[in-house]
Design a protein around this motif. Sequence first.
Motif, PDB file in Angstrom:
ATOM      1  N   HIS A   3       8.119  68.882  -1.521  1.00 52.14           N
ATOM      2  CA  HIS A   3       9.087  68.701  -0.449  1.00 52.14           C
ATOM      3  C   HIS A   3       8.931  67.316   0.180  1.00 52.14           C
ATOM      4  N   THR A   4       7.698  66.924   0.445  1.00 58.31           N
ATOM      5  CA  THR A   4       7.431  65.601   1.022  1.00 58.31           C
ATOM      6  C   THR A   4       7.845  64.496   0.067  1.00 58.31           C
ATOM      7  N   THR A   5       7.568  64.681  -1.217  1.00 53.21           N
ATOM      8  CA  THR A   5       7.950  63.689  -2.222  1.00 53.21           C
ATOM      9  C   THR A   5       9.455  63.532  -2.284  1.00 53.21           C
ATOM     10  N   ASN A   6      10.198  64.648  -2.257  1.00 49.65           N
ATOM     11  CA  ASN A   6      11.660  64.587  -2.293  1.00 49.65           C
ATOM     12  C   ASN A   6      12.213  63.869  -1.074  1.00 49.65           C
ATOM     13  N   ARG A   7      11.630  64.140   0.099  1.00 53.13           N
ATOM     14  CA  ARG A   7      12.089  63.454   1.308  1.00 53.13           C
ATOM     15  C   ARG A   7      11.820  61.968   1.211  1.00 53.13           C
ATOM     16  N   SER A   8      10.668  61.599   0.680  1.00 53.42           N
ATOM     17  CA  SER A   8      10.324  60.184   0.524  1.00 53.42           C
ATOM     18  C   SER A   8      11.263  59.496  -0.444  1.00 53.42           C
ATOM     19  N   ARG A   9      11.595  60.168  -1.542  1.00 50.66           N
ATOM     20  CA  ARG A   9      12.525  59.591  -2.513  1.00 50.66           C
ATOM     21  C   ARG A   9      13.897  59.407  -1.903  1.00 50.66           C
ATOM     22  N   ARG A  10      14.353  60.412  -1.138  1.00 52.89           N
ATOM     23  CA  ARG A  10      15.664  60.326  -0.505  1.00 52.89           C
ATOM     24  C   ARG A  10      15.706  59.175   0.486  1.00 52.89           C
ATOM     25  N   ALA A  11      14.646  59.029   1.261  1.00 56.94           N
ATOM     26  CA  ALA A  11      14.579  57.939   2.233  1.00 56.94           C
ATOM     27  C   ALA A  11      14.589  56.585   1.540  1.00 56.94           C
ATOM     28  N   ALA A  12      13.817  56.459   0.464  1.00 58.39           N
ATOM     29  CA  ALA A  12      13.765  55.188  -0.266  1.00 58.39           C
ATOM     30  C   ALA A  12      15.114  54.854  -0.881  1.00 58.39           C
ATOM     31  N   LEU A  13      15.812  55.858  -1.411  1.00 65.26           N
ATOM     32  CA  LEU A  13      17.116  55.632  -2.015  1.00 65.26           C
ATOM     33  C   LEU A  13      18.135  55.203  -0.968  1.00 65.26           C
ATOM     34  N   ALA A  14      18.119  55.840   0.191  1.00 66.72           N
ATOM     35  CA  ALA A  14      19.054  55.466   1.256  1.00 66.72           C
ATOM     36  C   ALA A  14      18.813  54.032   1.725  1.00 66.72           C
ATOM     37  N   ASP A  95       7.683  73.985   8.256  1.00 63.48           N
ATOM     38  CA  ASP A  95       6.529  73.830   9.145  1.00 63.48           C
ATOM     39  C   ASP A  95       5.955  72.417   9.141  1.00 63.48           C
ATOM     40  N   TYR A  96       6.292  71.636   8.123  1.00 63.49           N
ATOM     41  CA  TYR A  96       5.737  70.288   7.999  1.00 63.49           C
ATOM     42  C   TYR A  96       6.636  69.214   8.620  1.00 63.49           C
ATOM     43  N   THR A  97       7.839  69.611   8.989  1.00 63.44           N
ATOM     44  CA  THR A  97       8.795  68.648   9.548  1.00 63.44           C
ATOM     45  C   THR A  97       8.821  68.784  11.060  1.00 63.44           C
ATOM     46  N   THR A  98       8.215  67.829  11.739  1.00 59.71           N
ATOM     47  CA  THR A  98       8.161  67.833  13.200  1.00 59.71           C
ATOM     48  C   THR A  98       8.446  66.427  13.715  1.00 59.71           C
ATOM     49  N   PRO A  99       9.006  66.324  14.918  1.00 58.12           N
ATOM     50  CA  PRO A  99       9.222  64.981  15.471  1.00 58.12           C
ATOM     51  C   PRO A  99       7.897  64.347  15.873  1.00 58.12           C
ATOM     52  N   ILE A 142      15.914  59.307   8.264  1.00 53.37           N
ATOM     53  CA  ILE A 142      16.384  59.701   6.939  1.00 53.37           C
ATOM     54  C   ILE A 142      15.391  60.570   6.173  1.00 53.37           C
ATOM     55  N   ALA A 143      14.197  60.738   6.694  1.00 59.74           N
ATOM     56  CA  ALA A 143      13.189  61.536   5.990  1.00 59.74           C
ATOM     57  C   ALA A 143      13.097  62.964   6.505  1.00 59.74           C
ATOM     58  N   PHE A 167      24.828  67.115   8.013  1.00 60.73           N
ATOM     59  CA  PHE A 167      24.113  66.706   9.216  1.00 60.73           C
ATOM     60  C   PHE A 167      23.348  65.420   8.970  1.00 60.73           C
ATOM     61  N   ILE A 168      23.202  64.628  10.023  1.00 63.62           N
ATOM     62  CA  ILE A 168      22.319  63.470  10.048  1.00 63.62           C
ATOM     63  C   ILE A 168      21.359  63.682  11.201  1.00 63.62           C
ATOM     64  N   THR A 169      20.075  63.503  10.941  1.00 61.62           N
ATOM     65  CA  THR A 169      19.029  63.773  11.932  1.00 61.62           C
ATOM     66  C   THR A 169      18.516  62.478  12.560  1.00 61.62           C
ATOM     67  N   PHE A 170      18.229  62.543  13.851  1.00 59.33           N
ATOM     68  CA  PHE A 170      17.681  61.417  14.606  1.00 59.33           C
ATOM     69  C   PHE A 170      16.435  61.894  15.346  1.00 59.33           C
ATOM     70  N   GLN A 171      15.542  60.956  15.662  1.00 58.00           N
ATOM     71  CA  GLN A 171      14.440  61.213  16.586  1.00 58.00           C
ATOM     72  C   GLN A 171      14.681  60.369  17.829  1.00 58.00           C
ATOM     73  N   VAL A 172      14.653  61.013  18.991  1.00 56.45           N
ATOM     74  CA  VAL A 172      14.847  60.294  20.252  1.00 56.45           C
ATOM     75  C   VAL A 172      13.761  60.730  21.228  1.00 56.45           C
ATOM     76  N   PRO A 173      13.465  59.911  22.234  1.00 54.89           N
ATOM     77  CA  PRO A 173      12.465  60.322  23.228  1.00 54.89           C
ATOM     78  C   PRO A 173      12.848  61.651  23.881  1.00 54.89           C
ATOM     79  N   THR A 174      11.833  62.429  24.229  1.00 51.27           N
ATOM     80  CA  THR A 174      12.064  63.758  24.789  1.00 51.27           C
ATOM     81  C   THR A 174      13.011  63.744  25.977  1.00 51.27           C
ATOM     82  N   GLY A 175      12.901  62.755  26.850  1.00 48.08           N
ATOM     83  CA  GLY A 175      13.723  62.725  28.052  1.00 48.08           C
ATOM     84  C   GLY A 175      15.027  61.953  27.940  1.00 48.08           C
ATOM     85  N   ALA A 176      15.334  61.419  26.771  1.00 47.64           N
ATOM     86  CA  ALA A 176      16.548  60.601  26.616  1.00 47.64           C
ATOM     87  C   ALA A 176      17.810  61.453  26.699  1.00 47.64           C
TER      88      ALA A 176
END
Length: 199
Positions: A3-14, A95-99, A142-143, A167-176
């Motif tokens: 799963h981690t490898t696939n996410r890394s490949r997807r991120a690198a391709l993007a 369980d491995y995907t957390t902000p 993107i990962a 969907f497109i995912t973003f990470q933003v500060p908790t209070g933003a």
Amino acid sequence: MSHTTNRSRRAALAVAVGALLIAGTAACNPTTGSSVSTDAKPTTASSGAKSTSGGGQSSASKAAKVGDTIALKGMDTSADITVVKIVDNPAGADDYTTPDAGKRFVAVQFRIKVTGGKAYSDSPSNGAKLVDSQGQSYDADIASDTKAGTSFPAIENLALGATGLGFITFQVPTGAKITQIQFGLDSGMADQTGQWSVN
């Protein structure tokens, strides 16, 4: 592990697709001036109104918000882009995907309908941004995938007239406080950017 490898490949391709588009834009598309369109496309079938490219609004237009569609033009294609919904603070897809510490996920579902020019082949996450109440902008993560729903693939290929949803995912500060969603064709390098208000 896979799963981690696939996410890394997807991120690198993007990232690679974005770099190629940036290089192509610099070589083939002289700068003609950027614009931000906030004009929602009319929902009536009889209306032929188009969003203005100079940022001004026609009498039939309204400022776009979540749920609305903006007609955008790229270098050699055009598309109707809809922000379908925004999901604040969804859980990671597993369980491995957390902000990161002090941050939260925000997932935005977009619909892309190719309306003219040629087929769409791009990484949608490269052209998407969030903006908070302080004016700080955030690129896509993107990962990461979340339980909000199915993400776009690293590369989305759509024929003329076809529609893609994801969907497109973003990470933003908790209070933003997120106040705007932005999207541009050609990995965000097109002269025109769509902007939607978040209430």
